[in-house]
Design a protein around this motif. Structure first.
Motif, PDB file in Angstrom:
ATOM      1  N   GLN A   1      77.834  17.447  -4.149  1.00 40.42           N
ATOM      2  CA  GLN A   1      77.323  18.569  -4.947  1.00 40.42           C
ATOM      3  C   GLN A   1      78.087  19.835  -4.585  1.00 40.42           C
ATOM      4  N   ILE A   2      78.362  20.682  -5.564  1.00 43.49           N
ATOM      5  CA  ILE A   2      78.964  21.981  -5.254  1.00 43.49           C
ATOM      6  C   ILE A   2      77.847  22.892  -4.739  1.00 43.49           C
ATOM      7  N   SER A   3      76.737  22.896  -5.469  1.00 48.25           N
ATOM      8  CA  SER A   3      75.531  23.594  -5.034  1.00 48.25           C
ATOM      9  C   SER A   3      74.374  22.995  -5.827  1.00 48.25           C
ATOM     10  N   ALA A   4      73.151  23.338  -5.445  1.00 49.63           N
ATOM     11  CA  ALA A   4      71.991  22.756  -6.128  1.00 49.63           C
ATOM     12  C   ALA A   4      72.018  23.078  -7.627  1.00 49.63           C
ATOM     13  N   ALA A   5      72.512  24.263  -7.955  1.00 48.38           N
ATOM     14  CA  ALA A   5      72.518  24.679  -9.370  1.00 48.38           C
ATOM     15  C   ALA A   5      73.789  24.238 -10.086  1.00 48.38           C
ATOM     16  N   ASN A   6      74.706  23.635  -9.347  1.00 48.31           N
ATOM     17  CA  ASN A   6      76.004  23.283  -9.919  1.00 48.31           C
ATOM     18  C   ASN A   6      76.326  21.808  -9.668  1.00 48.31           C
ATOM     19  N   PRO A   7      75.772  20.923 -10.492  1.00 45.21           N
ATOM     20  CA  PRO A   7      76.063  19.500 -10.283  1.00 45.21           C
ATOM     21  C   PRO A   7      77.537  19.196 -10.540  1.00 45.21           C
ATOM     22  N   PRO A   8      78.049  18.092  -9.977  1.00 46.14           N
ATOM     23  CA  PRO A   8      79.450  17.742 -10.244  1.00 46.14           C
ATOM     24  C   PRO A   8      79.642  17.443 -11.734  1.00 46.14           C
ATOM     25  N   VAL A   9      80.769  17.886 -12.252  1.00 44.69           N
ATOM     26  CA  VAL A   9      81.035  17.711 -13.684  1.00 44.69           C
ATOM     27  C   VAL A   9      82.031  16.566 -13.888  1.00 44.69           C
ATOM     28  N   CYS A  10      81.672  15.711 -14.831  1.00 45.04           N
ATOM     29  CA  CYS A  10      82.521  14.554 -15.103  1.00 45.04           C
ATOM     30  C   CYS A  10      82.855  14.507 -16.593  1.00 45.04           C
ATOM     31  N   ILE A  11      84.115  14.246 -16.904  1.00 43.38           N
ATOM     32  CA  ILE A  11      84.531  14.118 -18.308  1.00 43.38           C
ATOM     33  C   ILE A  11      84.848  12.657 -18.589  1.00 43.38           C
ATOM     34  N   VAL A  12      84.248  12.129 -19.639  1.00 50.79           N
ATOM     35  CA  VAL A  12      84.543  10.743 -20.029  1.00 50.79           C
ATOM     36  C   VAL A  12      85.130  10.758 -21.435  1.00 50.79           C
TER      37      VAL A  12
ATOM     38  N   VAL B   1      77.582  15.096 -17.371  1.00 55.62           N
ATOM     39  CA  VAL B   1      78.610  14.330 -18.068  1.00 55.62           C
ATOM     40  C   VAL B   1      79.032  15.000 -19.376  1.00 55.62           C
ATOM     41  N   ILE B   2      80.325  15.194 -19.505  1.00 56.68           N
ATOM     42  CA  ILE B   2      80.880  15.737 -20.745  1.00 56.68           C
ATOM     43  C   ILE B   2      81.481  14.589 -21.531  1.00 56.68           C
ATOM     44  N   LEU B   3      80.874  14.318 -22.662  1.00 58.57           N
ATOM     45  CA  LEU B   3      81.358  13.221 -23.499  1.00 58.57           C
ATOM     46  C   LEU B   3      82.448  13.740 -24.428  1.00 58.57           C
TER      47      LEU B   3
ATOM     48  N   SER C   1      84.478  11.886 -33.037  1.00 58.36           N
ATOM     49  CA  SER C   1      83.507  12.059 -34.119  1.00 58.36           C
ATOM     50  C   SER C   1      82.249  12.773 -33.615  1.00 58.36           C
ATOM     51  N   GLY C   2      81.960  13.925 -34.240  1.00 60.84           N
ATOM     52  CA  GLY C   2      80.785  14.703 -33.855  1.00 60.84           C
ATOM     53  C   GLY C   2      79.503  13.905 -34.040  1.00 60.84           C
ATOM     54  N   HIS C   3      79.450  13.130 -35.128  1.00 62.99           N
ATOM     55  CA  HIS C   3      78.266  12.334 -35.425  1.00 62.99           C
ATOM     56  C   HIS C   3      78.038  11.278 -34.328  1.00 62.99           C
ATOM     57  N   LEU C   4      79.118  10.576 -33.956  1.00 64.12           N
ATOM     58  CA  LEU C   4      78.983   9.538 -32.921  1.00 64.12           C
ATOM     59  C   LEU C   4      78.654  10.140 -31.552  1.00 64.12           C
ATOM     60  N   LEU C   5      79.171  11.335 -31.308  1.00 64.92           N
ATOM     61  CA  LEU C   5      78.868  11.993 -30.025  1.00 64.92           C
ATOM     62  C   LEU C   5      77.372  12.311 -29.943  1.00 64.92           C
ATOM     63  N   SER C   6      76.804  12.853 -31.029  1.00 64.12           N
ATOM     64  CA  SER C   6      75.369  13.183 -31.037  1.00 64.12           C
ATOM     65  C   SER C   6      74.542  11.908 -30.873  1.00 64.12           C
ATOM     66  N   LYS C   7      74.970  10.857 -31.575  1.00 65.75           N
ATOM     67  CA  LYS C   7      74.238   9.578 -31.503  1.00 65.75           C
ATOM     68  C   LYS C   7      74.269   9.030 -30.067  1.00 65.75           C
TER      69      LYS C   7
ATOM     70  N   GLN D   1      72.082  15.128 -17.865  1.00 66.77           N
ATOM     71  CA  GLN D   1      72.694  16.418 -18.213  1.00 66.77           C
ATOM     72  C   GLN D   1      73.978  16.107 -18.968  1.00 66.77           C
ATOM     73  N   LEU D   2      73.976  16.465 -20.238  1.00 64.11           N
ATOM     74  CA  LEU D   2      75.077  16.052 -21.110  1.00 64.11           C
ATOM     75  C   LEU D   2      75.598  17.190 -21.978  1.00 64.11           C
ATOM     76  N   GLU D   3      76.872  17.107 -22.271  1.00 67.26           N
ATOM     77  CA  GLU D   3      77.484  18.031 -23.230  1.00 67.26           C
ATOM     78  C   GLU D   3      78.538  17.198 -23.971  1.00 67.26           C
ATOM     79  N   ALA D   4      78.891  17.626 -25.173  1.00 71.32           N
ATOM     80  CA  ALA D   4      79.893  16.852 -25.916  1.00 71.32           C
ATOM     81  C   ALA D   4      80.964  17.769 -26.491  1.00 71.32           C
ATOM     82  N   PHE D   5      82.175  17.273 -26.493  1.00 66.40           N
ATOM     83  CA  PHE D   5      83.284  17.994 -27.107  1.00 66.40           C
ATOM     84  C   PHE D   5      84.031  17.049 -28.037  1.00 66.40           C
TER      85      PHE D   5
END
Ligand SMILES: NC(=O)c1ccc[n+]([C@@H]2O[C@H](COP(=O)([O-])OP(=O)(O)OC[C@H]3O[C@@H](n4cnc5c(N)ncnc54)[C@H](OP(=O)(O)O)[C@@H]3O)[C@@H](O)[C@H]2O)c1
Length: 369
Positions: free
Chosen positions: A52-63, A85-87, A91-97, A110-114
């Motif tokens: 962990q970087i800090s309690a408020a800053n989880p490790p960030v992973c890009i897949v 996790v950053i997905l 396709s925006g639709h497939l990312l949301s799904k 904890q998720l985000e998509a690009f």
């Protein structure tokens, strides 16, 4: 089945590339399994918790390629391990799904998509800018801890990207190379150990010789021919990502300045959408044969090598994970050729710089307009 489809199936069965897939790929897969059984494979236990970087800053992973098969399985598993996790998908639709499906299994994920198309250099460059903005908005440390270069295709016909590259070579190798180059500063700046995992394939074992020339990246000579050597190009793209991983590993060992490592994952044969361009009846036949041989996995199990490569102790680097249970084996002799790796690295860097220059010029022009 329509007549057109029947003709396509017959044409494919008769083509040498299909034979190559059916025979040589099965043999190379069996070689990997035999290596794992007969040779002393190294075993690396998975870490319990990512640093962990800090309690408020989880490790960030890009897949990358997180909207299907192994990428989706990896994103889900890594969210359970405590990663933000950053997905990445096209396709925006497939990312949301996919995000909704992961949240159904893990409501705390904890998720985000690009949205990124790895076959387009400008799309890769835009990801870096969006990511930097997002980290800033989230009040997170401007770094990432894990990059999983998973996206890949098995294209059965020649297609050129907007930048003029062979689409399969760009998606499977040049795109991940450029993405890594672009995100490298964020991995190096991580206050805790960071890692890149590149997804390769047992099929790389079938390449005995490879020329690092324009043809490898642009494949222009195929554009006029109907017989695109798709199986060979897929194998080469997977050897390229392997050579690139080992070269990066050697450079990191030499520099000894960052706490960064790089590992390779070979998932074996997994029932995913990778054969979407092969007629359904043929891909089902291939899966049935592999299942009969007892060497076909579903993504939930096939993802093991990716998780092993990602979660092995921080000092583990330059390892080729295959077969799950933390096991690493040797890849093909050619993949350890340092001269070939250096040539590939040099040419890929030249291409990267040229693409970057063109991109910067075009953004400057559009800013002035
Ligand atoms: N399945 C196997 O047996 C096997 C064996 C060895 C290695 N591998 C490797 O494992 C990796 C994952 O494949 P998979 O089996 O999970 O196949 P898959 O189900 O077809 O998933 C591939 C993923 O890559 C994404 N993708 C394709 N082109 C892209 C692009 N231009 N930009 C961004 N994303 C893109 C796809 O997005 P869309 O959903 O938008 O198409 C999809 O999410 C690949 O690198 C593959 O070569 C697979």
């Amino acid at each position: 089945m329509e007549v057109k489809e029947i003709c396509r199936v017959i044409r494919l069965i008769c083509c040498i590339e299909f034979m190559r897939m059916g025979v040589l790929w099965t043999i190379s897969l069996l070689i990997s399994h035999l290596r794992q059984l007969l040779c002393n494979s190294n075993t690396f236990p998975r870490r319990r918790q990512p640093a962990q970087i800090s309690a408020a800053n989880p490790p960030v992973c890009i897949v990358t390629g997180a909207t299907s098969g192994l990428g989706a399985a990896a994103a889900e598993a890594l969210s359970k391990e405590g990663f933000f996790v950053i997905l990445v998908g096209r396709s925006g639709h497939l990312l949301s799904k996919t995000m909704a499906e992961i949240r159904e299994l893990n409501e705390n994920a904890q998720l985000e998509a690009f949205e990124v198309d790895l076959s387009s250099f400008s799309s890769i460059m835009k990801l870096k800018n969006s990511l930097m903005r997002w980290l800033l908005d989230m009040n997170m440390h401007p770094s990432i801890q894990l990059l999983i270069n998973n996206a890949g295709i098995l294209a059965t016909s020649y297609r050129a990207t907007d930048d003029g590259f062979d689409e399969m070579m760009m998606t499977n190798y040049l795109g991940p190379f450029c993405l890594t180059k672009v995100l490298l500063p964020l991995l190096i700046d991580s206050p805790v150990p960071s890692r890149i995992v590149n997804v390769s394939s047992f099929t790389h074992r079938n390449v005995n010789d490879m020329q690092v020339d324009e043809e490898l990246f642009y494949g222009k000579s195929y554009s006029d021919f109907r017989n695109y050597p798709f199986a060979q190009i897929y194998e080469c793209s997977k050897l390229c990502i392997l050579l690139f991983s080992y070269e990066l590993h050697r450079q990191l060992c030499k520099d000894k300045v960052s706490q960064m490592s790089v590992n390779i994952a070979d998932p074996g044969a997994v029932k995913t959408n990778i054969m979407r361009e092969i007629p359904h009846c043929l891909s089902q036949l291939a899966f049935s044969v592999l299942r009969l041989l007892g060497i076909l996995h579903y993504p939930e199990k096939g993802v093991s090598s990716i998780l092993d490569a990602a979660l092995a102790p921080p000092e583990t680097s330059g390892m080729y994970f295959f077969g799950g249970k933390g096991r690493a084996i040797k890849s093909s002799p050619l993949s350890y050729d340092t001269m070939l790796a250096k040539r590939l690295w040099g040419t890929s860097c030249d291409i990267f710089l040229e693409l970057k220059r063109t991109y910067e010029k075009s953004t400057l022009i559009s800013a002035c307009d």
